[in-house]
Design an enzyme around this catalytic site. Structure first.
Site, PDB file in Angstrom:
ATOM      1  N   GLY A  36      11.235   1.504   2.740  1.00 20.61           N
ATOM      2  CA  GLY A  36       9.906   1.403   2.120  1.00 20.61           C
ATOM      3  C   GLY A  36       9.735   2.379   0.964  1.00 20.61           C
ATOM      4  O   GLY A  36      10.598   2.506   0.100  1.00 20.61           O
ATOM      5  N   ASP A  80       0.794   0.125  12.555  1.00 19.70           N
ATOM      6  CA  ASP A  80       0.651  -0.329  11.181  1.00 19.70           C
ATOM      7  C   ASP A  80       0.520   0.918  10.332  1.00 19.70           C
ATOM      8  O   ASP A  80      -0.173   1.868  10.709  1.00 19.70           O
ATOM      9  CB  ASP A  80      -0.558  -1.248  11.013  1.00 19.70           C
TER      10      ASP A  80
HETATM   11  P1  IMP Z   1       4.322  -1.610   8.283  1.00 15.99           P
HETATM   12  O1  IMP Z   1       3.672  -0.623   9.167  1.00 15.99           O
HETATM   13  O2  IMP Z   1       5.739  -1.848   8.639  1.00 15.99           O
HETATM   14  O3  IMP Z   1       3.548  -2.877   8.133  1.00 15.99           O
HETATM   15  O4  IMP Z   1       4.404  -0.922   6.891  1.00 15.99           O
HETATM   16  C1  IMP Z   1       3.689  -1.319   5.770  1.00 15.99           C
HETATM   17  C2  IMP Z   1       4.399  -0.877   4.522  1.00 15.99           C
HETATM   18  O5  IMP Z   1       4.502   0.524   4.473  1.00 15.99           O
HETATM   19  C3  IMP Z   1       5.789  -1.429   4.303  1.00 15.99           C
HETATM   20  O6  IMP Z   1       5.916  -1.759   2.942  1.00 15.99           O
HETATM   21  C4  IMP Z   1       6.719  -0.330   4.606  1.00 15.99           C
HETATM   22  O7  IMP Z   1       7.832  -0.375   3.788  1.00 15.99           O
HETATM   23  C5  IMP Z   1       5.863   0.872   4.295  1.00 15.99           C
HETATM   24  N1  IMP Z   1       6.179   1.906   5.274  1.00 15.99           N
HETATM   25  C6  IMP Z   1       5.869   1.921   6.592  1.00 15.99           C
HETATM   26  N2  IMP Z   1       6.361   3.025   7.169  1.00 15.99           N
HETATM   27  C7  IMP Z   1       7.015   3.698   6.194  1.00 15.99           C
HETATM   28  C8  IMP Z   1       7.761   4.901   6.166  1.00 15.99           C
HETATM   29  O8  IMP Z   1       7.956   5.598   7.173  1.00 15.99           O
HETATM   30  N3  IMP Z   1       8.272   5.251   4.973  1.00 15.99           N
HETATM   31  C9  IMP Z   1       8.108   4.529   3.845  1.00 15.99           C
HETATM   32  N4  IMP Z   1       7.441   3.395   3.813  1.00 15.99           N
HETATM   33  C10 IMP Z   1       6.895   2.986   4.973  1.00 15.99           C
END
Ligand code: IMP
Length: 192
Positions: free
Chosen positions: A149, A68
């Site tokens: 993201g 996460d």
């Molecule tokens: P999750 O870990 O996929 O739940 O990420 C949570 C949020 O952070 C999401 O909105 C992703 O788009 C953003 N996020 C996660 N990893 C990255 C990254 O490497 N670059 C940019 N955004 C990220």
């Protein structure tokens, strides 16, 4: 060795496969038969990563890991943090999230921030946590088309390119997830 990674995100799968190397076959959620969304309702990144890994382990009995990630912005007291995916809306609307972040930082000079990733591994029933952090700055506007993201808004420390302007190899070398997953890979290689 086969290990389930709790994602169907192709970017994340590529990033992690590159870092972990070929000794480990990284299997996506879909490939191990989990099609439903896994709840992420915990108040911390570590809590969510562990909850996702436990969910998979309970259903498949396979060794697995989950991550996460949160973008923690200093001027916003660490927000959006664990709510990074659902910052602007309940869906995962990257464009709305980036717009809201720029709005909240309008006129703000202190733009320092960090991406932080927690990785939870369950291996033969035992739980382990790994962390990766990259410090940087939030841009005034989006730069670059790559990544996903918040990447077009994040300048990692010491560089002139956002994550979205880098190749996935360049991003992996310094990113939060790259760092956390390298710790995971070192751990796995020791116990292999
Ligand atoms: P999750 O870990 O996929 O739940 O990420 C949570 C949020 O952070 C999401 O909105 C992703 O788009 C953003 N996020 C996660 N990893 C990255 C990254 O490497 N670059 C940019 N955004 C990220």
């Amino acid at each position: 060795m086969k290990i389930v990674f709790a994602t169907n995100n192709a970017h994340k799968l590529d990033e992690v496969r590159q870092v972990v190397g070929e000794e480990f076959e990284i299997v996506s959620l879909r490939e191990c038969g989990i099609v439903e969304d896994i709840p992420e309702n915990e108040p911390t990144l570590e809590g969510n990563a562990l909850a996702k890994a436990r969910y998979i382990y309970e259903r498949t009995g396979m060794n697995c890991f989950a991550d996460d990630t949160g973008l923690e912005v200093d001027a916003l007291g660490g927000e959006p943090g664990v709510r990074s995916a659902r910052y602007a809306t309940d869906g995962h609307d990257d464009e709305a999230n980036k717009r809201l972040l720029l709005e909240r930082l309008q006129g703000e000079e202190m733009r320092s921030a960090q991406f932080r990733t927690a990785v939870a591994l369950i291996m033969d029933g035992k739980e382990y946590l790994f962390e990766g952090i990259v410090r940087g700055e939030i841009a005034l506007e989006q730069h670059g088309e790559g990544g996903f993201g918040y990447d077009p808004l994040f300048f990692p420390e010491g560089g002139e390119l956002t994550f979205a302007q880098m190749s996935s190899e360049e991003k992996n070398a310094i990113s939060h997830r790259g760092r956390a997953v390298r710790k995971l890979a070192e751990f796995l290689q020791k116990i292999e």
